[in-house]
Structures are given as C-alpha cells and as structure tokens.
Design a protein around this motif. Structure first.
Motif, PDB file in Angstrom:
ATOM      1  N   CYS A   1       0.830  -1.192   0.000  1.00  0.00           N
ATOM      2  CA  CYS A   1       0.000   0.000   0.000  1.00  0.00           C
ATOM      3  C   CYS A   1       0.867   1.245   0.000  1.00  0.00           C
ATOM      4  O   CYS A   1       1.887   1.304   0.701  1.00  0.00           O
ATOM      5  CB  CYS A   1      -0.923  -0.005   1.221  1.00  0.00           C
ATOM      6  SG  CYS A   1      -2.088   1.377   1.209  1.00  0.00           S
TER       7      CYS A   1
ATOM      8  N   LEU B   1      -0.043   4.038   1.182  1.00  0.00           N
ATOM      9  CA  LEU B   1      -0.291   4.813   2.404  1.00  0.00           C
ATOM     10  C   LEU B   1       0.224   4.056   3.629  1.00  0.00           C
ATOM     11  O   LEU B   1       0.561   2.876   3.553  1.00  0.00           O
ATOM     12  CB  LEU B   1      -1.789   5.106   2.570  1.00  0.00           C
ATOM     13  CG  LEU B   1      -2.473   5.927   1.474  1.00  0.00           C
ATOM     14  CD1 LEU B   1      -3.879   6.314   1.903  1.00  0.00           C
ATOM     15  CD2 LEU B   1      -1.681   7.164   1.104  1.00  0.00           C
ATOM     16  N   SER B   2       0.247   4.766   4.742  1.00  0.00           N
ATOM     17  CA  SER B   2       0.702   4.155   5.998  1.00  0.00           C
ATOM     18  C   SER B   2      -0.204   4.634   7.131  1.00  0.00           C
ATOM     19  O   SER B   2       0.237   5.400   7.986  1.00  0.00           O
ATOM     20  CB  SER B   2       2.137   4.570   6.316  1.00  0.00           C
ATOM     21  OG  SER B   2       2.959   4.389   5.205  1.00  0.00           O
ATOM     22  N   CYS B   3      -1.461   4.195   7.109  1.00  0.00           N
ATOM     23  CA  CYS B   3      -2.387   4.619   8.164  1.00  0.00           C
ATOM     24  C   CYS B   3      -1.894   4.022   9.493  1.00  0.00           C
ATOM     25  O   CYS B   3      -1.542   2.841   9.541  1.00  0.00           O
ATOM     26  CB  CYS B   3      -3.796   4.138   7.861  1.00  0.00           C
ATOM     27  SG  CYS B   3      -4.392   4.752   6.280  1.00  0.00           S
TER      28      CYS B   3
ATOM     29  N   PHE C   1      -3.296   3.036  12.186  1.00  0.00           N
ATOM     30  CA  PHE C   1      -4.011   1.937  12.846  1.00  0.00           C
ATOM     31  C   PHE C   1      -3.918   0.635  12.049  1.00  0.00           C
ATOM     32  O   PHE C   1      -4.466  -0.381  12.454  1.00  0.00           O
ATOM     33  CB  PHE C   1      -5.503   2.295  13.026  1.00  0.00           C
ATOM     34  CG  PHE C   1      -6.223   2.515  11.729  1.00  0.00           C
ATOM     35  CD1 PHE C   1      -6.744   1.448  11.030  1.00  0.00           C
ATOM     36  CD2 PHE C   1      -6.354   3.786  11.197  1.00  0.00           C
ATOM     37  CE1 PHE C   1      -7.387   1.642   9.829  1.00  0.00           C
ATOM     38  CE2 PHE C   1      -6.999   3.987   9.998  1.00  0.00           C
ATOM     39  CZ  PHE C   1      -7.517   2.909   9.310  1.00  0.00           C
ATOM     40  N   CYS C   2      -3.198   0.656  10.903  1.00  0.00           N
ATOM     41  CA  CYS C   2      -3.266  -0.489   9.992  1.00  0.00           C
ATOM     42  C   CYS C   2      -2.077  -1.430  10.191  1.00  0.00           C
ATOM     43  O   CYS C   2      -0.916  -1.042  10.028  1.00  0.00           O
ATOM     44  CB  CYS C   2      -3.288   0.024   8.557  1.00  0.00           C
ATOM     45  SG  CYS C   2      -3.364  -1.281   7.341  1.00  0.00           S
TER      46      CYS C   2
ATOM     47  N   PHE D   1      -1.954  -4.248   8.460  1.00  0.00           N
ATOM     48  CA  PHE D   1      -2.026  -5.101   7.283  1.00  0.00           C
ATOM     49  C   PHE D   1      -1.026  -4.670   6.206  1.00  0.00           C
ATOM     50  O   PHE D   1      -0.317  -5.493   5.649  1.00  0.00           O
ATOM     51  CB  PHE D   1      -3.475  -5.048   6.769  1.00  0.00           C
ATOM     52  CG  PHE D   1      -3.690  -5.587   5.401  1.00  0.00           C
ATOM     53  CD1 PHE D   1      -3.634  -6.952   5.166  1.00  0.00           C
ATOM     54  CD2 PHE D   1      -3.969  -4.728   4.339  1.00  0.00           C
ATOM     55  CE1 PHE D   1      -3.849  -7.455   3.898  1.00  0.00           C
ATOM     56  CE2 PHE D   1      -4.191  -5.230   3.070  1.00  0.00           C
ATOM     57  CZ  PHE D   1      -4.131  -6.589   2.846  1.00  0.00           C
ATOM     58  N   ALA D   2      -0.956  -3.357   5.977  1.00  0.00           N
ATOM     59  CA  ALA D   2      -0.202  -2.865   4.825  1.00  0.00           C
ATOM     60  C   ALA D   2       1.307  -2.900   5.055  1.00  0.00           C
ATOM     61  O   ALA D   2       1.784  -2.707   6.179  1.00  0.00           O
ATOM     62  CB  ALA D   2      -0.638  -1.436   4.520  1.00  0.00           C
TER      63      ALA D   2
ATOM     64  N   GLY E   1      -4.649  -3.315  -0.402  1.00  0.00           N
ATOM     65  CA  GLY E   1      -3.810  -2.132  -0.287  1.00  0.00           C
ATOM     66  C   GLY E   1      -3.832  -1.337  -1.598  1.00  0.00           C
ATOM     67  O   GLY E   1      -4.235  -1.856  -2.644  1.00  0.00           O
ATOM     68  N   LEU E   2      -3.374  -0.092  -1.525  1.00  0.00           N
ATOM     69  CA  LEU E   2      -3.351   0.768  -2.727  1.00  0.00           C
ATOM     70  C   LEU E   2      -2.003   0.539  -3.413  1.00  0.00           C
ATOM     71  O   LEU E   2      -0.981   1.116  -3.014  1.00  0.00           O
ATOM     72  CB  LEU E   2      -3.535   2.233  -2.316  1.00  0.00           C
ATOM     73  CG  LEU E   2      -4.748   2.514  -1.400  1.00  0.00           C
ATOM     74  CD1 LEU E   2      -4.787   3.986  -0.985  1.00  0.00           C
ATOM     75  CD2 LEU E   2      -6.050   2.108  -2.061  1.00  0.00           C
TER      76      LEU E   2
ATOM     77  N   VAL F   1     -12.032   4.428  -0.560  1.00  0.00           N
ATOM     78  CA  VAL F   1     -10.617   4.821  -0.585  1.00  0.00           C
ATOM     79  C   VAL F   1      -9.976   4.290  -1.872  1.00  0.00           C
ATOM     80  O   VAL F   1      -9.229   5.002  -2.559  1.00  0.00           O
ATOM     81  CB  VAL F   1      -9.883   4.242   0.656  1.00  0.00           C
ATOM     82  CG1 VAL F   1      -8.412   4.608   0.642  1.00  0.00           C
ATOM     83  CG2 VAL F   1     -10.554   4.711   1.940  1.00  0.00           C
TER      84      VAL F   1
ATOM     85  N   LYS G   1      -5.296   9.567   4.240  1.00  0.00           N
ATOM     86  CA  LYS G   1      -6.452   8.907   3.631  1.00  0.00           C
ATOM     87  C   LYS G   1      -7.598   9.896   3.447  1.00  0.00           C
ATOM     88  O   LYS G   1      -7.654  10.903   4.152  1.00  0.00           O
ATOM     89  CB  LYS G   1      -6.894   7.809   4.592  1.00  0.00           C
ATOM     90  CG  LYS G   1      -7.433   6.574   3.943  1.00  0.00           C
ATOM     91  CD  LYS G   1      -7.474   5.534   5.025  1.00  0.00           C
ATOM     92  CE  LYS G   1      -8.243   4.337   4.707  1.00  0.00           C
ATOM     93  NZ  LYS G   1      -8.190   3.365   5.767  1.00  0.00           N
TER      94      LYS G   1
HETATM   95  S1  SF4 Z   1      -4.424  -0.794   3.468  1.00  0.00           S
HETATM   96 FE1  SF4 Z   1      -5.962   0.791   3.839  1.00  0.00          FE
HETATM   97  S2  SF4 Z   1      -5.862   1.176   6.029  1.00  0.00           S
HETATM   98 FE2  SF4 Z   1      -3.957   0.082   5.479  1.00  0.00          FE
HETATM   99  S3  SF4 Z   1      -2.497   1.683   5.049  1.00  0.00           S
HETATM  100 FE3  SF4 Z   1      -3.429   1.194   3.122  1.00  0.00          FE
HETATM  101  S4  SF4 Z   1      -5.111   2.649   2.916  1.00  0.00           S
HETATM  102 FE4  SF4 Z   1      -4.466   2.686   5.082  1.00  0.00          FE
END
Ligand code: SF4
Length: 630
Positions: free
Chosen positions: A74, A76-78, A80-81, A83-84, A116-117, A148, A196
């Motif tokens: 992904c 991004l680096s949210c 709370f995530c 997963f990515a 993920g993006l 998103v 995000k």
């Molecule tokens: S997978 Fe979704 S929540 Fe996790 S970092 Fe990427 S955009 Fe953010």
C-alpha cells in the motif's frame, strides 16, 4: 416504527427515549450520548431488539462468502493499519487473478475484495479481476473496492469517480463494501489516517455509487482514539446521506484490534459491553438503514451471538479467507462454517436466512419445533404486523416477498402468512385458508403495467414481469388473453432487486408493491407512456373485487401455534383499525408519499375476506386455469 409496546427500564432516561422510538421520532445527538452513558444495558438491548424485529422480524441474515485481499502493498501508511506493507518488504504479497480464481469456492454467493493501494498495478488489472470472476462464476456476486480504493483509482488513472464505478459495474461489480470510513471526524483523521480520504470524499464516492445503482455498506471503526460524541456524529452523518440516497444496505460497527499498531486506546481491546452498546445504539440511531451487522471476525462468535438480541440482524458470512483482522490479532477462528453460524443464530432464538448481496433470501433454516410466519414487506400489509406478537415464542416472523414465501412454503420451511393467491391455489392441500387477506375493489395503485403500447397492441411483445409474485403476473395474463385477446406475449422475470433491472429493452413492465408506488411517485418509469392499474382493469371487466393474497396456515402446524397466529393477527387488525395512516407514516415517507396519498392508498384495501372476495377468487382462478387448459 409505532408500537403500543411498553418496556420497563431501570434508567428513566431510556423510558423517555423509548417513547420517541415507538412514536417513530428520530433520536438526537443527546439521545445517543444518553444511550452510551446508561448502565441499563439490558434495557438498551431490548429497545434495539424491538426496532430490529420491526424491520427484519426474527430473521438474521448471512451469506456464503469469501474474502480476498489480493495485495498488502500500500502506498499509504495509516497508523491503525497492521495489514499494509511497502513494496519489497519480506511480508509483501501480490496475488494473480489466476490464483484468486483457483481459490474461489464455486458454492459461495459473494466475493468480497479489498486491498492495499498498489503503486504499480494497471487499471486494466482491476477491471479484469471483476470481469473474470463474473465470467468464470456467474452465480457469485462481486462486492469490491472501498471508497478509498475508488478514489485512488480515479486519481491514479485520471478518471472521474463515475467513470471508475461505471466501468467496474459494466464488468460485474454489484455492491461496495463499507470500509475506509473509520470515524467521520477530521480530528481523528489527522491523528491516525491523515493521508487517507476524509468523510467528504468518502460520502461523495458512495453517493455517486448509489446513483449508479451500486448499493454499499458503511462501517465505523471504534475503540481507538475517537470520543463517544464522535461515534454518534458518525452515525448521524450516515443517517443524513441515507435520507438522500437510500443506498446503504448495512451499517457495520468494527471493533478496533490494536495489534502492533502502537495506537494507545482506552482499554486495549473494546469490552463486550462497549461492543453490544455500540451495536444497539447503531440500530436505534440509524432508523433508515435496513441492517446492522455483527461482524463476528472482530467481535468473536460469542459476543456476535448476544449482539443478535441487541439489534444486529446480520452475521456477515462464512468468510472463507480473511487476512486483515487476523494480522491485527483477532481471535475468531479463520473459518466459521455455515453450520456454526446457523447454530449461533438458532441459539439466539432467531431464524437463519441465507441471502445474496442485496439481502434477497436464498434459503431459510427453521429450527425443530418452530413455526415461521411470513411477513409481507409492503406498505399495504402494515395492519397485519403492527401489533403481531404471537403468544408463543416458537412462532417466528420472517420478512419475505410473496413469491419467495411461496417457494419456501413448498420446501416446508415457512408455515403461515399472507400467501400469494396463486401459491395458495397450488398448495391448498397443504394449507388452510383463513378469512383474511389482501383485496381491493377498484384501483390497487401498486400493481401497475407500464407500457409503450395500448393493451390491444401488445401481441408478440416483450414484457418484464415482477419476480415478487405470481398472482399479479397471472392477472396480467388473464387480462391480456381473455379481456383484450392478446396472444404470444414473451414474459421475462425481472431481478428481485430493482437497481439491477434495465427496463429499456422491454415493451412493457409489470411492477408491484412498494416498487410500483416508489416509481409512481418519481413520475413513472422511463419513457413508458401508458400506465394501467391491473386491479382497476379487472374491476371494470368483472365488476368484482380482486384478491391478491390470502392468509394461510400449514395444516400440520401445532394447535397452540395456530391459535397464537390467529390471535396475534386478529389483535393486530383490531388495533390498527382507524390508525392505518399513522402506522404506515414512516413506511410511506420512505416511498416519498404524502399523508393524503397514504390515506387514499391504504383505504383501497380490504383485509377481511367475505363472500364477494371468495367469489372473486373462484372467478379469477377459473380464468387462470381456463388459459392453462386452452
Ligand atoms: S491498506 Fe488501507 S488502512 Fe492500510 S495503510 Fe493502506 S489505505 Fe491505510
């Protein structure tokens, strides 16, 4: 909802809120805060359960589904995530479409795809993913891509949101998941997901999807840094947009799983009480969202089961493969099988209903010793159910459109209710008819044929017919053949979900029930110029009423259950007499009808079947069988 039901509460504030709820008044922000503050958790749950039962009866829905997260890479680096990861990281993975196809279980009904993006994947890859799943598994519906992701595609591939959504819809996208909503608060967004999209863009994407006929869900990620006030505001924002579009199917409160995110929460994992309160408050605040989901993967199966008596009416699904929540430490088993879900729902005293992505029931799983009564979900049926409270707890209620009731009745799964007249005629050896039903003596307003042609010119034409009942379809056949001498009409069943129908290639379309009322209020159906009310046509021809449905009870239903059904029905009809307009107000509002229109509509119906109605039944069935045997 309007109910005479009085509930007792330990917290007097709940009594005042219940008064509002049972009079169909919308709850305010202060009400929401008072609900969170209460210690009368049982009282809160009972209120939410009542509201849920008014909407969904005793049904709890689940879907046979499988989840895919084709990549965890992904951009991004949210915060709370869990997963990515970034490209090149040792845990990074990417799935090919072939891999996904090989993992798909052909028996599921829904595939749920989020991911993920990805920085490099091409637009065509996403389009092909949806298209190839649909081509290879036509019965599996694709629910994919959060707002998103849709916004990411639009920016990356220089398209509008509408272009992205339309191209995906064209290859098979049916609905969208509700993820990426987190909490609709700028303060929270800046703290934990500042890269995000915020509420404005999230809702913009969903509004556009709804307008294109792509319905969606909406989530709320709670239990991290948000305040209780922000949770309530989140729900109220959803409620406002739902008033505009009506496109949200389900609200899904998601309990935050701290995992390794490093986010400091109040109590690490949310407590079961917080989870149950949040489910119940969602049900009470979101009066216009049809379903509330107990997402067992995050809640645990045990809490999810209790949640079914706290306002939740959906258990999600079999979730064949799920990675995001487990990477964050969710403790639920990876694979909660269908039988397990069914037994949890039975244990909660509810009826498991297997559904498709739009909540059309596919199967119903009746527990031993239970009698299931069908609830016709139309405005004209309000008098049957407003106070329908059978004295036996083993008599359950499930909302089913008439045709689905007829099919489930054949399978022995549903035992009583207002049965489409044609289904009753077919199954009369199995069912007893009561002296109640749905009849009109003139216009029905909600059984309408929209046509490009006058009656006499419909020979050889294509007519789209409602999938909801066979009685109106047979009435149409009788009118065409016997009244107007029209032959060789080609009938095609419409999809049960109206947003999935394209009416443009038909010469005429038959709509019934709420959908007919809704279309009428919107000014008609597309370019169809002629509108015929079938009951009015019948009345002008035969000078008699028309009976659409008759209350029927399976002959084998136990005596005490039969008594409980008849008593509850008679009580509801007596209670609602003279109050039909007040009782149908909320339902009519959702269809855009004024009080006067509702009054005219509801007064057209008769619910007790006398000799005129019974004679009309014989006459109609005589005409139908005459066509069949000709
Ligand atoms: S997978 Fe979704 S929540 Fe996790 S970092 Fe990427 S955009 Fe953010």
């Amino acid at each position: 909802m309007l109910s005479s039901k009085l509930l007792r509460f330990r917290d007097p504030q709940l009594a005042a809120i219940w008064e509002k709820v049972r009079h169909g008044e919308r709850l305010s922000k202060d009400d929401g805060l008072a609900l969170y503050a209460t210690h009368d958790v049982i009282g809160l749950g009972r209120m939410a359960n009542e509201v849920s039962r008014a909407k969904s009866g005793d049904s709890v829905y689940f879907v046979l589904n499988q989840k895919f997260e084709p990549t965890n890479i992904c951009v991004l680096s949210c915060k709370f995530c869990d997963f990515a990861v970034k490209k090149g990281a040792p845990e990074a993975y990417e799935q090919s479409i072939e891999e996904m196809l090989s993992m798909l279980n052909p028996n599921i009904r829904e595939v749920h795809i989020t991911m993920g993006l990805h920085p490099d994947w091409e637009w065509q890859y996403y389009v092909d993913m949806v298209r190839r799943i649909k081509e290879n598994f036509p019965l599996i519906d694709v629910k994919a891509f959060t707002a998103v992701e849709i916004d990411f595609f639009a920016k990356k591939f220089k398209k509008t949101h509408e272009e992205v959504l339309s191209e995906l819809k064209a290859v098979g996208l049916k609905t969208m998941p509700g993820g990426g909503a987190e909490v609709f608060s700028e303060r929270v967004r800046k703290l934990i997901f500042n890269q995000k999209i915020g509420a404005k863009t999230w809702f913009e994407v969903h509004r556009k999807a709804h307008r294109l006929g792509i319905q969606s869900n909406v989530t709320m990620l709670y239990g991290h840094v948000e305040t209780i006030e922000e949770r309530i505001e989140h729900m109220m924002k959803v409620r406002d947009v739902q008033d505009e579009t009506g496109g949200f199917l389900t609200f899904i409160p998601l309990a935050f799983q701290p995992g390794d995110t490093g986010i400091k929460t109040r109590n690490n994992f949310t407590s079961a009480i917080d989870d149950l309160k949040t489910i119940a408050i969602s049900r009470l605040m979101l009066d216009n969202v049809p379903h509330i989901k107990a997402y067992w993967v995050m809640l645990t199966a045990e809490v999810a089961a209790v949640a079914l008596n706290f306002g939740a009416d959906d258990m999600d699904g079999t979730v064949g493969y799920e990675r995001i929540a487990h990477d964050a430490g969710a403790t639920s088993p990876m694979q909660l099988q269908k039988e397990k879900i069914i037994s949890i729902i039975h244990e909660a005293g509810k009826i498991p209903v297997e559904r498709d992505v739009w909540y059309n029931p596919l199967h119903i799983y009746t527990a031993e010793g239970t009698t299931v009564v069908s609830k016709m979900p139309y405005l004209n049926s309000v008098p049957f159910y407003a106070e329908f409270e059978p004295s036996s707890g083993d008599v359950k209620v499930a909302p089913l459109v008439p045709h689905v009731f007829g099919e489930f009745a054949k399978e022995g799964k549903v035992d009583a209710g207002p049965m489409s007249l044609m289904d009753y005629a077919e199954q009369q050896d199995e069912f007893d008819m009561l002296d109640y039903g749905v009849a009109v003596n003139g216009k029905a307003y909600s059984v309408l044929l929209y046509s490009h042609y006058e009656w006499s010119k419909l020979s050889g034409k294509r007519i789209g017919i409602t999938g909801e009942t066979s009685t109106s379809v047979n009435l149409l056949r009788v009118l065409l053949e016997k009244k107007y001498g029209v032959k060789d009409v080609k009938f095609e069943r419409l999809h049960l979900t109206s947003s999935q129908n394209d009416y443009t290639h038909f010469d005429a379309v038959l709509l019934i029930g709420d959908e007919a009322l809704r279309r009428h209020k919107l000014g008609g159906l597309g370019t169809f110029l002629n509108v015929y009310d079938l009951a009015e046509e019948w009345h002008a021809w035969k000078k008699m009423p028309f009976v659409f449905a008759v209350w029927a009870v399976r002959k084998t239903v136990a005596g005490d259950h039969r008594e409980a059904i008849v008593e509850a029905l008679e009580h509801s009809l007596a209670f609602t007499k003279g109050k039909e307009v007040e009782l149908g107000r909320d339902h009519a509002k959702r269809l855009g009808m004024t009080r006067e229109e509702l009054g005219t509509y509801i007064s057209a119906f008769t619910y007790t079947l006398g000799s005129a109605e019974k004679e009309a039944i014989d006459t109609f069935l005589g005409e139908v069988y005459n066509i069949v045997t000709m």
